[in-house]
Motif scaffolding. Structure first.
Motif, PDB file in Angstrom:
ATOM      1  N   TRP A 121       0.841  -1.183   0.000  1.00 60.81           N
ATOM      2  CA  TRP A 121       0.000   0.000   0.000  1.00 60.81           C
ATOM      3  C   TRP A 121       0.875   1.232   0.000  1.00 60.81           C
ATOM      4  O   TRP A 121       1.915   1.298   0.666  1.00 60.81           O
ATOM      5  N   SER A 122       0.445   2.221  -0.807  1.00 60.89           N
ATOM      6  CA  SER A 122       1.115   3.517  -0.787  1.00 60.89           C
ATOM      7  C   SER A 122       0.067   4.589  -0.997  1.00 60.89           C
ATOM      8  O   SER A 122      -1.008   4.329  -1.551  1.00 60.89           O
ATOM      9  N   ALA A 123       0.385   5.800  -0.552  1.00 55.92           N
ATOM     10  CA  ALA A 123      -0.561   6.898  -0.682  1.00 55.92           C
ATOM     11  C   ALA A 123      -0.850   7.212  -2.141  1.00 55.92           C
ATOM     12  O   ALA A 123      -1.943   7.644  -2.499  1.00 55.92           O
ATOM     13  N   GLU A 124       0.153   7.002  -3.023  1.00 56.34           N
ATOM     14  CA  GLU A 124      -0.024   7.327  -4.435  1.00 56.34           C
ATOM     15  C   GLU A 124      -0.787   6.235  -5.182  1.00 56.34           C
ATOM     16  O   GLU A 124      -1.719   6.506  -5.944  1.00 56.34           O
ATOM     17  N   ALA A 125      -0.409   4.976  -4.971  1.00 55.81           N
ATOM     18  CA  ALA A 125      -0.978   3.867  -5.752  1.00 55.81           C
ATOM     19  C   ALA A 125      -2.148   3.182  -5.063  1.00 55.81           C
ATOM     20  O   ALA A 125      -2.918   2.471  -5.705  1.00 55.81           O
ATOM     21  N   GLY A 126      -2.315   3.379  -3.756  1.00 58.62           N
ATOM     22  CA  GLY A 126      -3.373   2.690  -3.038  1.00 58.62           C
ATOM     23  C   GLY A 126      -3.000   1.243  -2.770  1.00 58.62           C
ATOM     24  O   GLY A 126      -1.838   0.842  -2.868  1.00 58.62           O
ATOM     25  N   PRO A 127      -3.971   0.392  -2.455  1.00 56.50           N
ATOM     26  CA  PRO A 127      -3.673  -0.999  -2.123  1.00 56.50           C
ATOM     27  C   PRO A 127      -3.417  -1.848  -3.362  1.00 56.50           C
ATOM     28  O   PRO A 127      -3.992  -1.631  -4.425  1.00 56.50           O
ATOM     29  N   ALA A 128      -2.544  -2.839  -3.215  1.00 64.66           N
ATOM     30  CA  ALA A 128      -2.257  -3.828  -4.253  1.00 64.66           C
ATOM     31  C   ALA A 128      -1.975  -5.145  -3.562  1.00 64.66           C
ATOM     32  O   ALA A 128      -1.594  -5.181  -2.393  1.00 64.66           O
ATOM     33  N   GLY A 129      -2.176  -6.231  -4.285  1.00 64.50           N
ATOM     34  CA  GLY A 129      -1.924  -7.541  -3.697  1.00 64.50           C
ATOM     35  C   GLY A 129      -3.041  -8.502  -4.027  1.00 64.50           C
ATOM     36  O   GLY A 129      -3.693  -8.400  -5.080  1.00 64.50           O
ATOM     37  N   GLU A 130      -3.288  -9.440  -3.118  1.00 58.55           N
ATOM     38  CA  GLU A 130      -4.263 -10.493  -3.366  1.00 58.55           C
ATOM     39  C   GLU A 130      -4.979 -10.849  -2.067  1.00 58.55           C
ATOM     40  O   GLU A 130      -4.354 -10.957  -1.010  1.00 58.55           O
ATOM     41  N   VAL A 131      -6.287 -11.023  -2.171  1.00 56.90           N
ATOM     42  CA  VAL A 131      -7.101 -11.431  -1.022  1.00 56.90           C
ATOM     43  C   VAL A 131      -7.870 -12.690  -1.405  1.00 56.90           C
ATOM     44  O   VAL A 131      -8.466 -12.761  -2.482  1.00 56.90           O
ATOM     45  N   ARG A 132      -7.836 -13.685  -0.518  1.00 58.06           N
ATOM     46  CA  ARG A 132      -8.577 -14.931  -0.725  1.00 58.06           C
ATOM     47  C   ARG A 132      -9.670 -15.067   0.331  1.00 58.06           C
ATOM     48  O   ARG A 132      -9.486 -14.658   1.475  1.00 58.06           O
ATOM     49  N   VAL A 157     -10.752 -15.564  -5.029  1.00 63.35           N
ATOM     50  CA  VAL A 157      -9.524 -14.786  -4.914  1.00 63.35           C
ATOM     51  C   VAL A 157      -9.654 -13.550  -5.797  1.00 63.35           C
ATOM     52  O   VAL A 157     -10.256 -13.604  -6.873  1.00 63.35           O
ATOM     53  N   THR A 158      -9.116 -12.414  -5.330  1.00 64.16           N
ATOM     54  CA  THR A 158      -9.174 -11.192  -6.128  1.00 64.16           C
ATOM     55  C   THR A 158      -7.954 -10.335  -5.873  1.00 64.16           C
ATOM     56  O   THR A 158      -7.369 -10.359  -4.790  1.00 64.16           O
ATOM     57  N   SER A 159      -7.561  -9.603  -6.899  1.00 65.82           N
ATOM     58  CA  SER A 159      -6.518  -8.585  -6.774  1.00 65.82           C
ATOM     59  C   SER A 159      -7.075  -7.230  -7.198  1.00 65.82           C
ATOM     60  O   SER A 159      -6.324  -6.263  -7.318  1.00 65.82           O
ATOM     61  N   ASP A 160      -8.393  -7.184  -7.450  1.00 71.81           N
ATOM     62  CA  ASP A 160      -9.072  -5.946  -7.822  1.00 71.81           C
ATOM     63  C   ASP A 160      -9.762  -5.394  -6.580  1.00 71.81           C
ATOM     64  O   ASP A 160     -10.816  -5.885  -6.174  1.00 71.81           O
ATOM     65  N   PHE A 161      -9.193  -4.376  -5.962  1.00 77.50           N
ATOM     66  CA  PHE A 161      -9.731  -3.843  -4.722  1.00 77.50           C
ATOM     67  C   PHE A 161     -10.894  -2.882  -4.953  1.00 77.50           C
ATOM     68  O   PHE A 161     -11.457  -2.361  -4.005  1.00 77.50           O
ATOM     69  N   THR A 162     -11.266  -2.675  -6.217  1.00 79.16           N
ATOM     70  CA  THR A 162     -12.463  -1.895  -6.494  1.00 79.16           C
ATOM     71  C   THR A 162     -13.718  -2.765  -6.435  1.00 79.16           C
ATOM     72  O   THR A 162     -14.834  -2.248  -6.388  1.00 79.16           O
ATOM     73  N   GLY A 163     -13.524  -4.079  -6.477  1.00 79.93           N
ATOM     74  CA  GLY A 163     -14.661  -4.996  -6.432  1.00 79.93           C
ATOM     75  C   GLY A 163     -15.420  -5.100  -7.734  1.00 79.93           C
ATOM     76  O   GLY A 163     -16.520  -5.650  -7.776  1.00 79.93           O
ATOM     77  N   GLN A 164     -14.852  -4.613  -8.837  1.00 80.09           N
ATOM     78  CA  GLN A 164     -15.558  -4.606 -10.114  1.00 80.09           C
ATOM     79  C   GLN A 164     -15.301  -5.854 -10.953  1.00 80.09           C
ATOM     80  O   GLN A 164     -16.098  -6.183 -11.829  1.00 80.09           O
ATOM     81  N   THR A 165     -14.200  -6.577 -10.703  1.00 80.13           N
ATOM     82  CA  THR A 165     -13.876  -7.749 -11.510  1.00 80.13           C
ATOM     83  C   THR A 165     -13.374  -8.883 -10.616  1.00 80.13           C
ATOM     84  O   THR A 165     -12.868  -8.652  -9.511  1.00 80.13           O
ATOM     85  N   LEU A 166     -13.508 -10.076 -11.128  1.00 84.75           N
ATOM     86  CA  LEU A 166     -12.953 -11.280 -10.512  1.00 84.75           C
ATOM     87  C   LEU A 166     -12.360 -12.134 -11.624  1.00 84.75           C
ATOM     88  O   LEU A 166     -12.997 -12.322 -12.669  1.00 84.75           O
ATOM     89  N   ALA A 167     -11.174 -12.651 -11.409  1.00 84.99           N
ATOM     90  CA  ALA A 167     -10.556 -13.503 -12.422  1.00 84.99           C
ATOM     91  C   ALA A 167     -11.365 -14.782 -12.588  1.00 84.99           C
ATOM     92  O   ALA A 167     -12.022 -15.255 -11.658  1.00 84.99           O
ATOM     93  N   LEU A 188     -21.533 -27.674  -8.927  1.00 85.09           N
ATOM     94  CA  LEU A 188     -20.228 -27.039  -9.093  1.00 85.09           C
ATOM     95  C   LEU A 188     -20.360 -25.916 -10.109  1.00 85.09           C
ATOM     96  O   LEU A 188     -20.880 -26.122 -11.208  1.00 85.09           O
ATOM     97  N   VAL A 189     -19.910 -24.720  -9.729  1.00 77.49           N
ATOM     98  CA  VAL A 189     -19.947 -23.569 -10.629  1.00 77.49           C
ATOM     99  C   VAL A 189     -18.579 -22.894 -10.599  1.00 77.49           C
ATOM    100  O   VAL A 189     -18.072 -22.547  -9.527  1.00 77.49           O
ATOM    101  N   GLU A 190     -17.970 -22.727 -11.762  1.00 75.28           N
ATOM    102  CA  GLU A 190     -16.721 -21.977 -11.899  1.00 75.28           C
ATOM    103  C   GLU A 190     -17.045 -20.699 -12.669  1.00 75.28           C
ATOM    104  O   GLU A 190     -17.647 -20.758 -13.746  1.00 75.28           O
ATOM    105  N   PHE A 191     -16.631 -19.557 -12.127  1.00 72.56           N
ATOM    106  CA  PHE A 191     -17.078 -18.290 -12.693  1.00 72.56           C
ATOM    107  C   PHE A 191     -16.030 -17.203 -12.517  1.00 72.56           C
ATOM    108  O   PHE A 191     -15.026 -17.368 -11.834  1.00 72.56           O
ATOM    109  N   GLY A 192     -16.297 -16.082 -13.150  1.00 68.70           N
ATOM    110  CA  GLY A 192     -15.506 -14.874 -13.001  1.00 68.70           C
ATOM    111  C   GLY A 192     -16.433 -13.679 -13.156  1.00 68.70           C
ATOM    112  O   GLY A 192     -17.616 -13.831 -13.489  1.00 68.70           O
ATOM    113  N   LEU A 193     -15.919 -12.497 -12.913  1.00 67.32           N
ATOM    114  CA  LEU A 193     -16.713 -11.275 -13.024  1.00 67.32           C
ATOM    115  C   LEU A 193     -15.985 -10.299 -13.928  1.00 67.32           C
ATOM    116  O   LEU A 193     -14.850  -9.903 -13.653  1.00 67.32           O
TER     117      LEU A 193
END
Length: 403
Positions: A121-132, A157-167, A188-193
């Protein structure tokens, strides 16, 4: 005031951001309680503590616990990691139900959620990384829809902290779904956003009526949900189907397969828009009707009278109907039928809006008596919600051929 406390935290983080992994110049902790109208009575209590070079943020509420540790690095970039993240859906459900609004009316839910992740995390770029996130022992029930789901598991799992997409590759599993006495298992459902809240389902399957159903890939716009998808059906057991239709069939053996097109929207609900199922040809494909006196012989004379309008002395003259006895055995469920053909055809709205589905059966008596072939046509009428529970009005037509 809560905002003043958060201001102290921001100033603390900003000043420590240039520490370059050296021991932070402050010691101690800042704590408080965060209440937001949208979260109801969640009452999130939090604490920010400084330990050496690290800053630890802890948040707790009934059914919720999260601990995030952050470590300052070069150029004001922080490394963060979720050290603990757990949630109990049963305790949080009253709040989550209010947040969901009308969509959650009549629903109850429980289960255990866990969170993990790391990044920067930085003030300029905001958060980055991965949450499961992982859900285990999930359960949900709707009294309105009369549906219950158990054994729900989710791995996301997501690395989009805006919540707009999912791999692609998010996975949802449901052990069992029960609706109006019918069961589906091993969903069983496999999906993305995709951007714009477009749900993309790459794979979906379930075990149903002893067989299986596999959906073709499809997409759904969550802003205006509407599903149109094709599915392959294999190995559906007639014995399982007969169990749901005791008014028509006492016992059955055999398998169905085919291809159907499923539709769903908020107005019409779930329905099969098109397609059909056929019997898998086999010597073991048989069925026996539920006992229904008069079903086949109700409009049939047992004896053909030669002079029905003559006097009493002549009315008894005639000959016995050779089809009556074998058909009587069939309608009472004493005689089985070997299935020569069976087709289930689904209608999107029925021809002229009349029918929902038709079942066409051609069978031969197992005893090989005088009746060579029996043809049964069943027409179902009514909404799909009732058809799935086999509670529709039905009309039947029968025909037969003699040896």
């Amino acid at each position: 005031m809560v905002w003043r406390v958060w201001l102290m935290v921001v100033l603390l983080v900003g000043g420590a951001g240039s520490a370059r992994a050296e021991a932070l110049p402050w010691r101690g902790a800042v704590a408080g309680e965060l209440r937001m109208e949208a979260l109801g009575e969640l009452g999130l209590k939090w604490e920010v503590a400084i330990t050496g070079t690290n800053l630890v943020l802890t948040g707790r509420a009934p059914g919720l616990a999260i601990v995030v540790e952050a470590k300052p690095g070069a150029d004001g970039v922080w490394a963060w990691r979720i050290e603990q993240g757990t949630a109990d859906l049963a305790e949080l459900w009253p709040v989550l139900r209010r947040l969901a609004g009308e969509a959650a009316t009549g629903w109850s839910a429980s289960g255990h959620l866990s969170f993990s992740g790391a990044g920067s995390w930085s003030a300029e770029a905001g958060p980055a990384g991965e949450v499961r996130v992982a859900l285990r022992e999930g359960w949900a029930r709707s009294d309105v829809l009369d549906v219950e789901m158990s054994g729900i598991e989710l791995d996301g799992v997501t690395s989009d902290f805006t919540g707009q997409t999912l791999a692609q590759g998010q996975q949802l599993r449901i052990g069992k779904v029960v609706k109006a006495g019918a069961e589906a298992r091993e969903l069983l459902v496999e999906f993305g956003l995709k951007p714009g809240l477009n749900l993309s389902v790459a794979r979906a399957s379930a075990s149903l009526l002893g067989g299986g159903i596999k959906m073709k890939p499809f997409q759904v716009a969550l802003t205006k949900p509407r599903v149109n998808a094709a599915a392959d059906v294999t190995g559906v057991q007639l014995a399982e189907l007969a169990r749901l239709m005791p008014w028509a069939v006492a016992a059955a053996e055999g398998k169905l397969r085919g291809r159907i097109e499923i539709g769903w929207d908020e107005q019409k609900g779930l329905r099969v828009r098109d397609g059909g199922l056929d019997i898998v040809r086999s010597d073991a494909a048989e069925f026996r009707l539920a006992p229904s006196p008069g079903l086949l012989t109700g409009n049939m004379p047992e004896v053909f009278r030669w002079l029905p309008r003559a006097g009493a002395w002549a009315r008894g003259i005639g000959f016995r109907n050779p089809a009556y006895a074998p058909l009587r055995e069939i309608e009472l469920g004493r005689e089985g039928l070997k299935i020569e053909a069976l087709q289930v055809t689904f209608w999107p709205d029925g021809p002229g809006g009349a029918r929902t589905a038709t079942i066409h059966v051609v069978g031969r008596p197992t005893s090989k008596k005088l009746v060579k072939e029996l043809v049964i046509d069943l027409n179902f009428h009514g909404p799909w919600s009732e058809f799935m529970a086999f509670g529709l009005n039905q009309e039947a037509k029968y025909g037969f051929r003699m040896q």
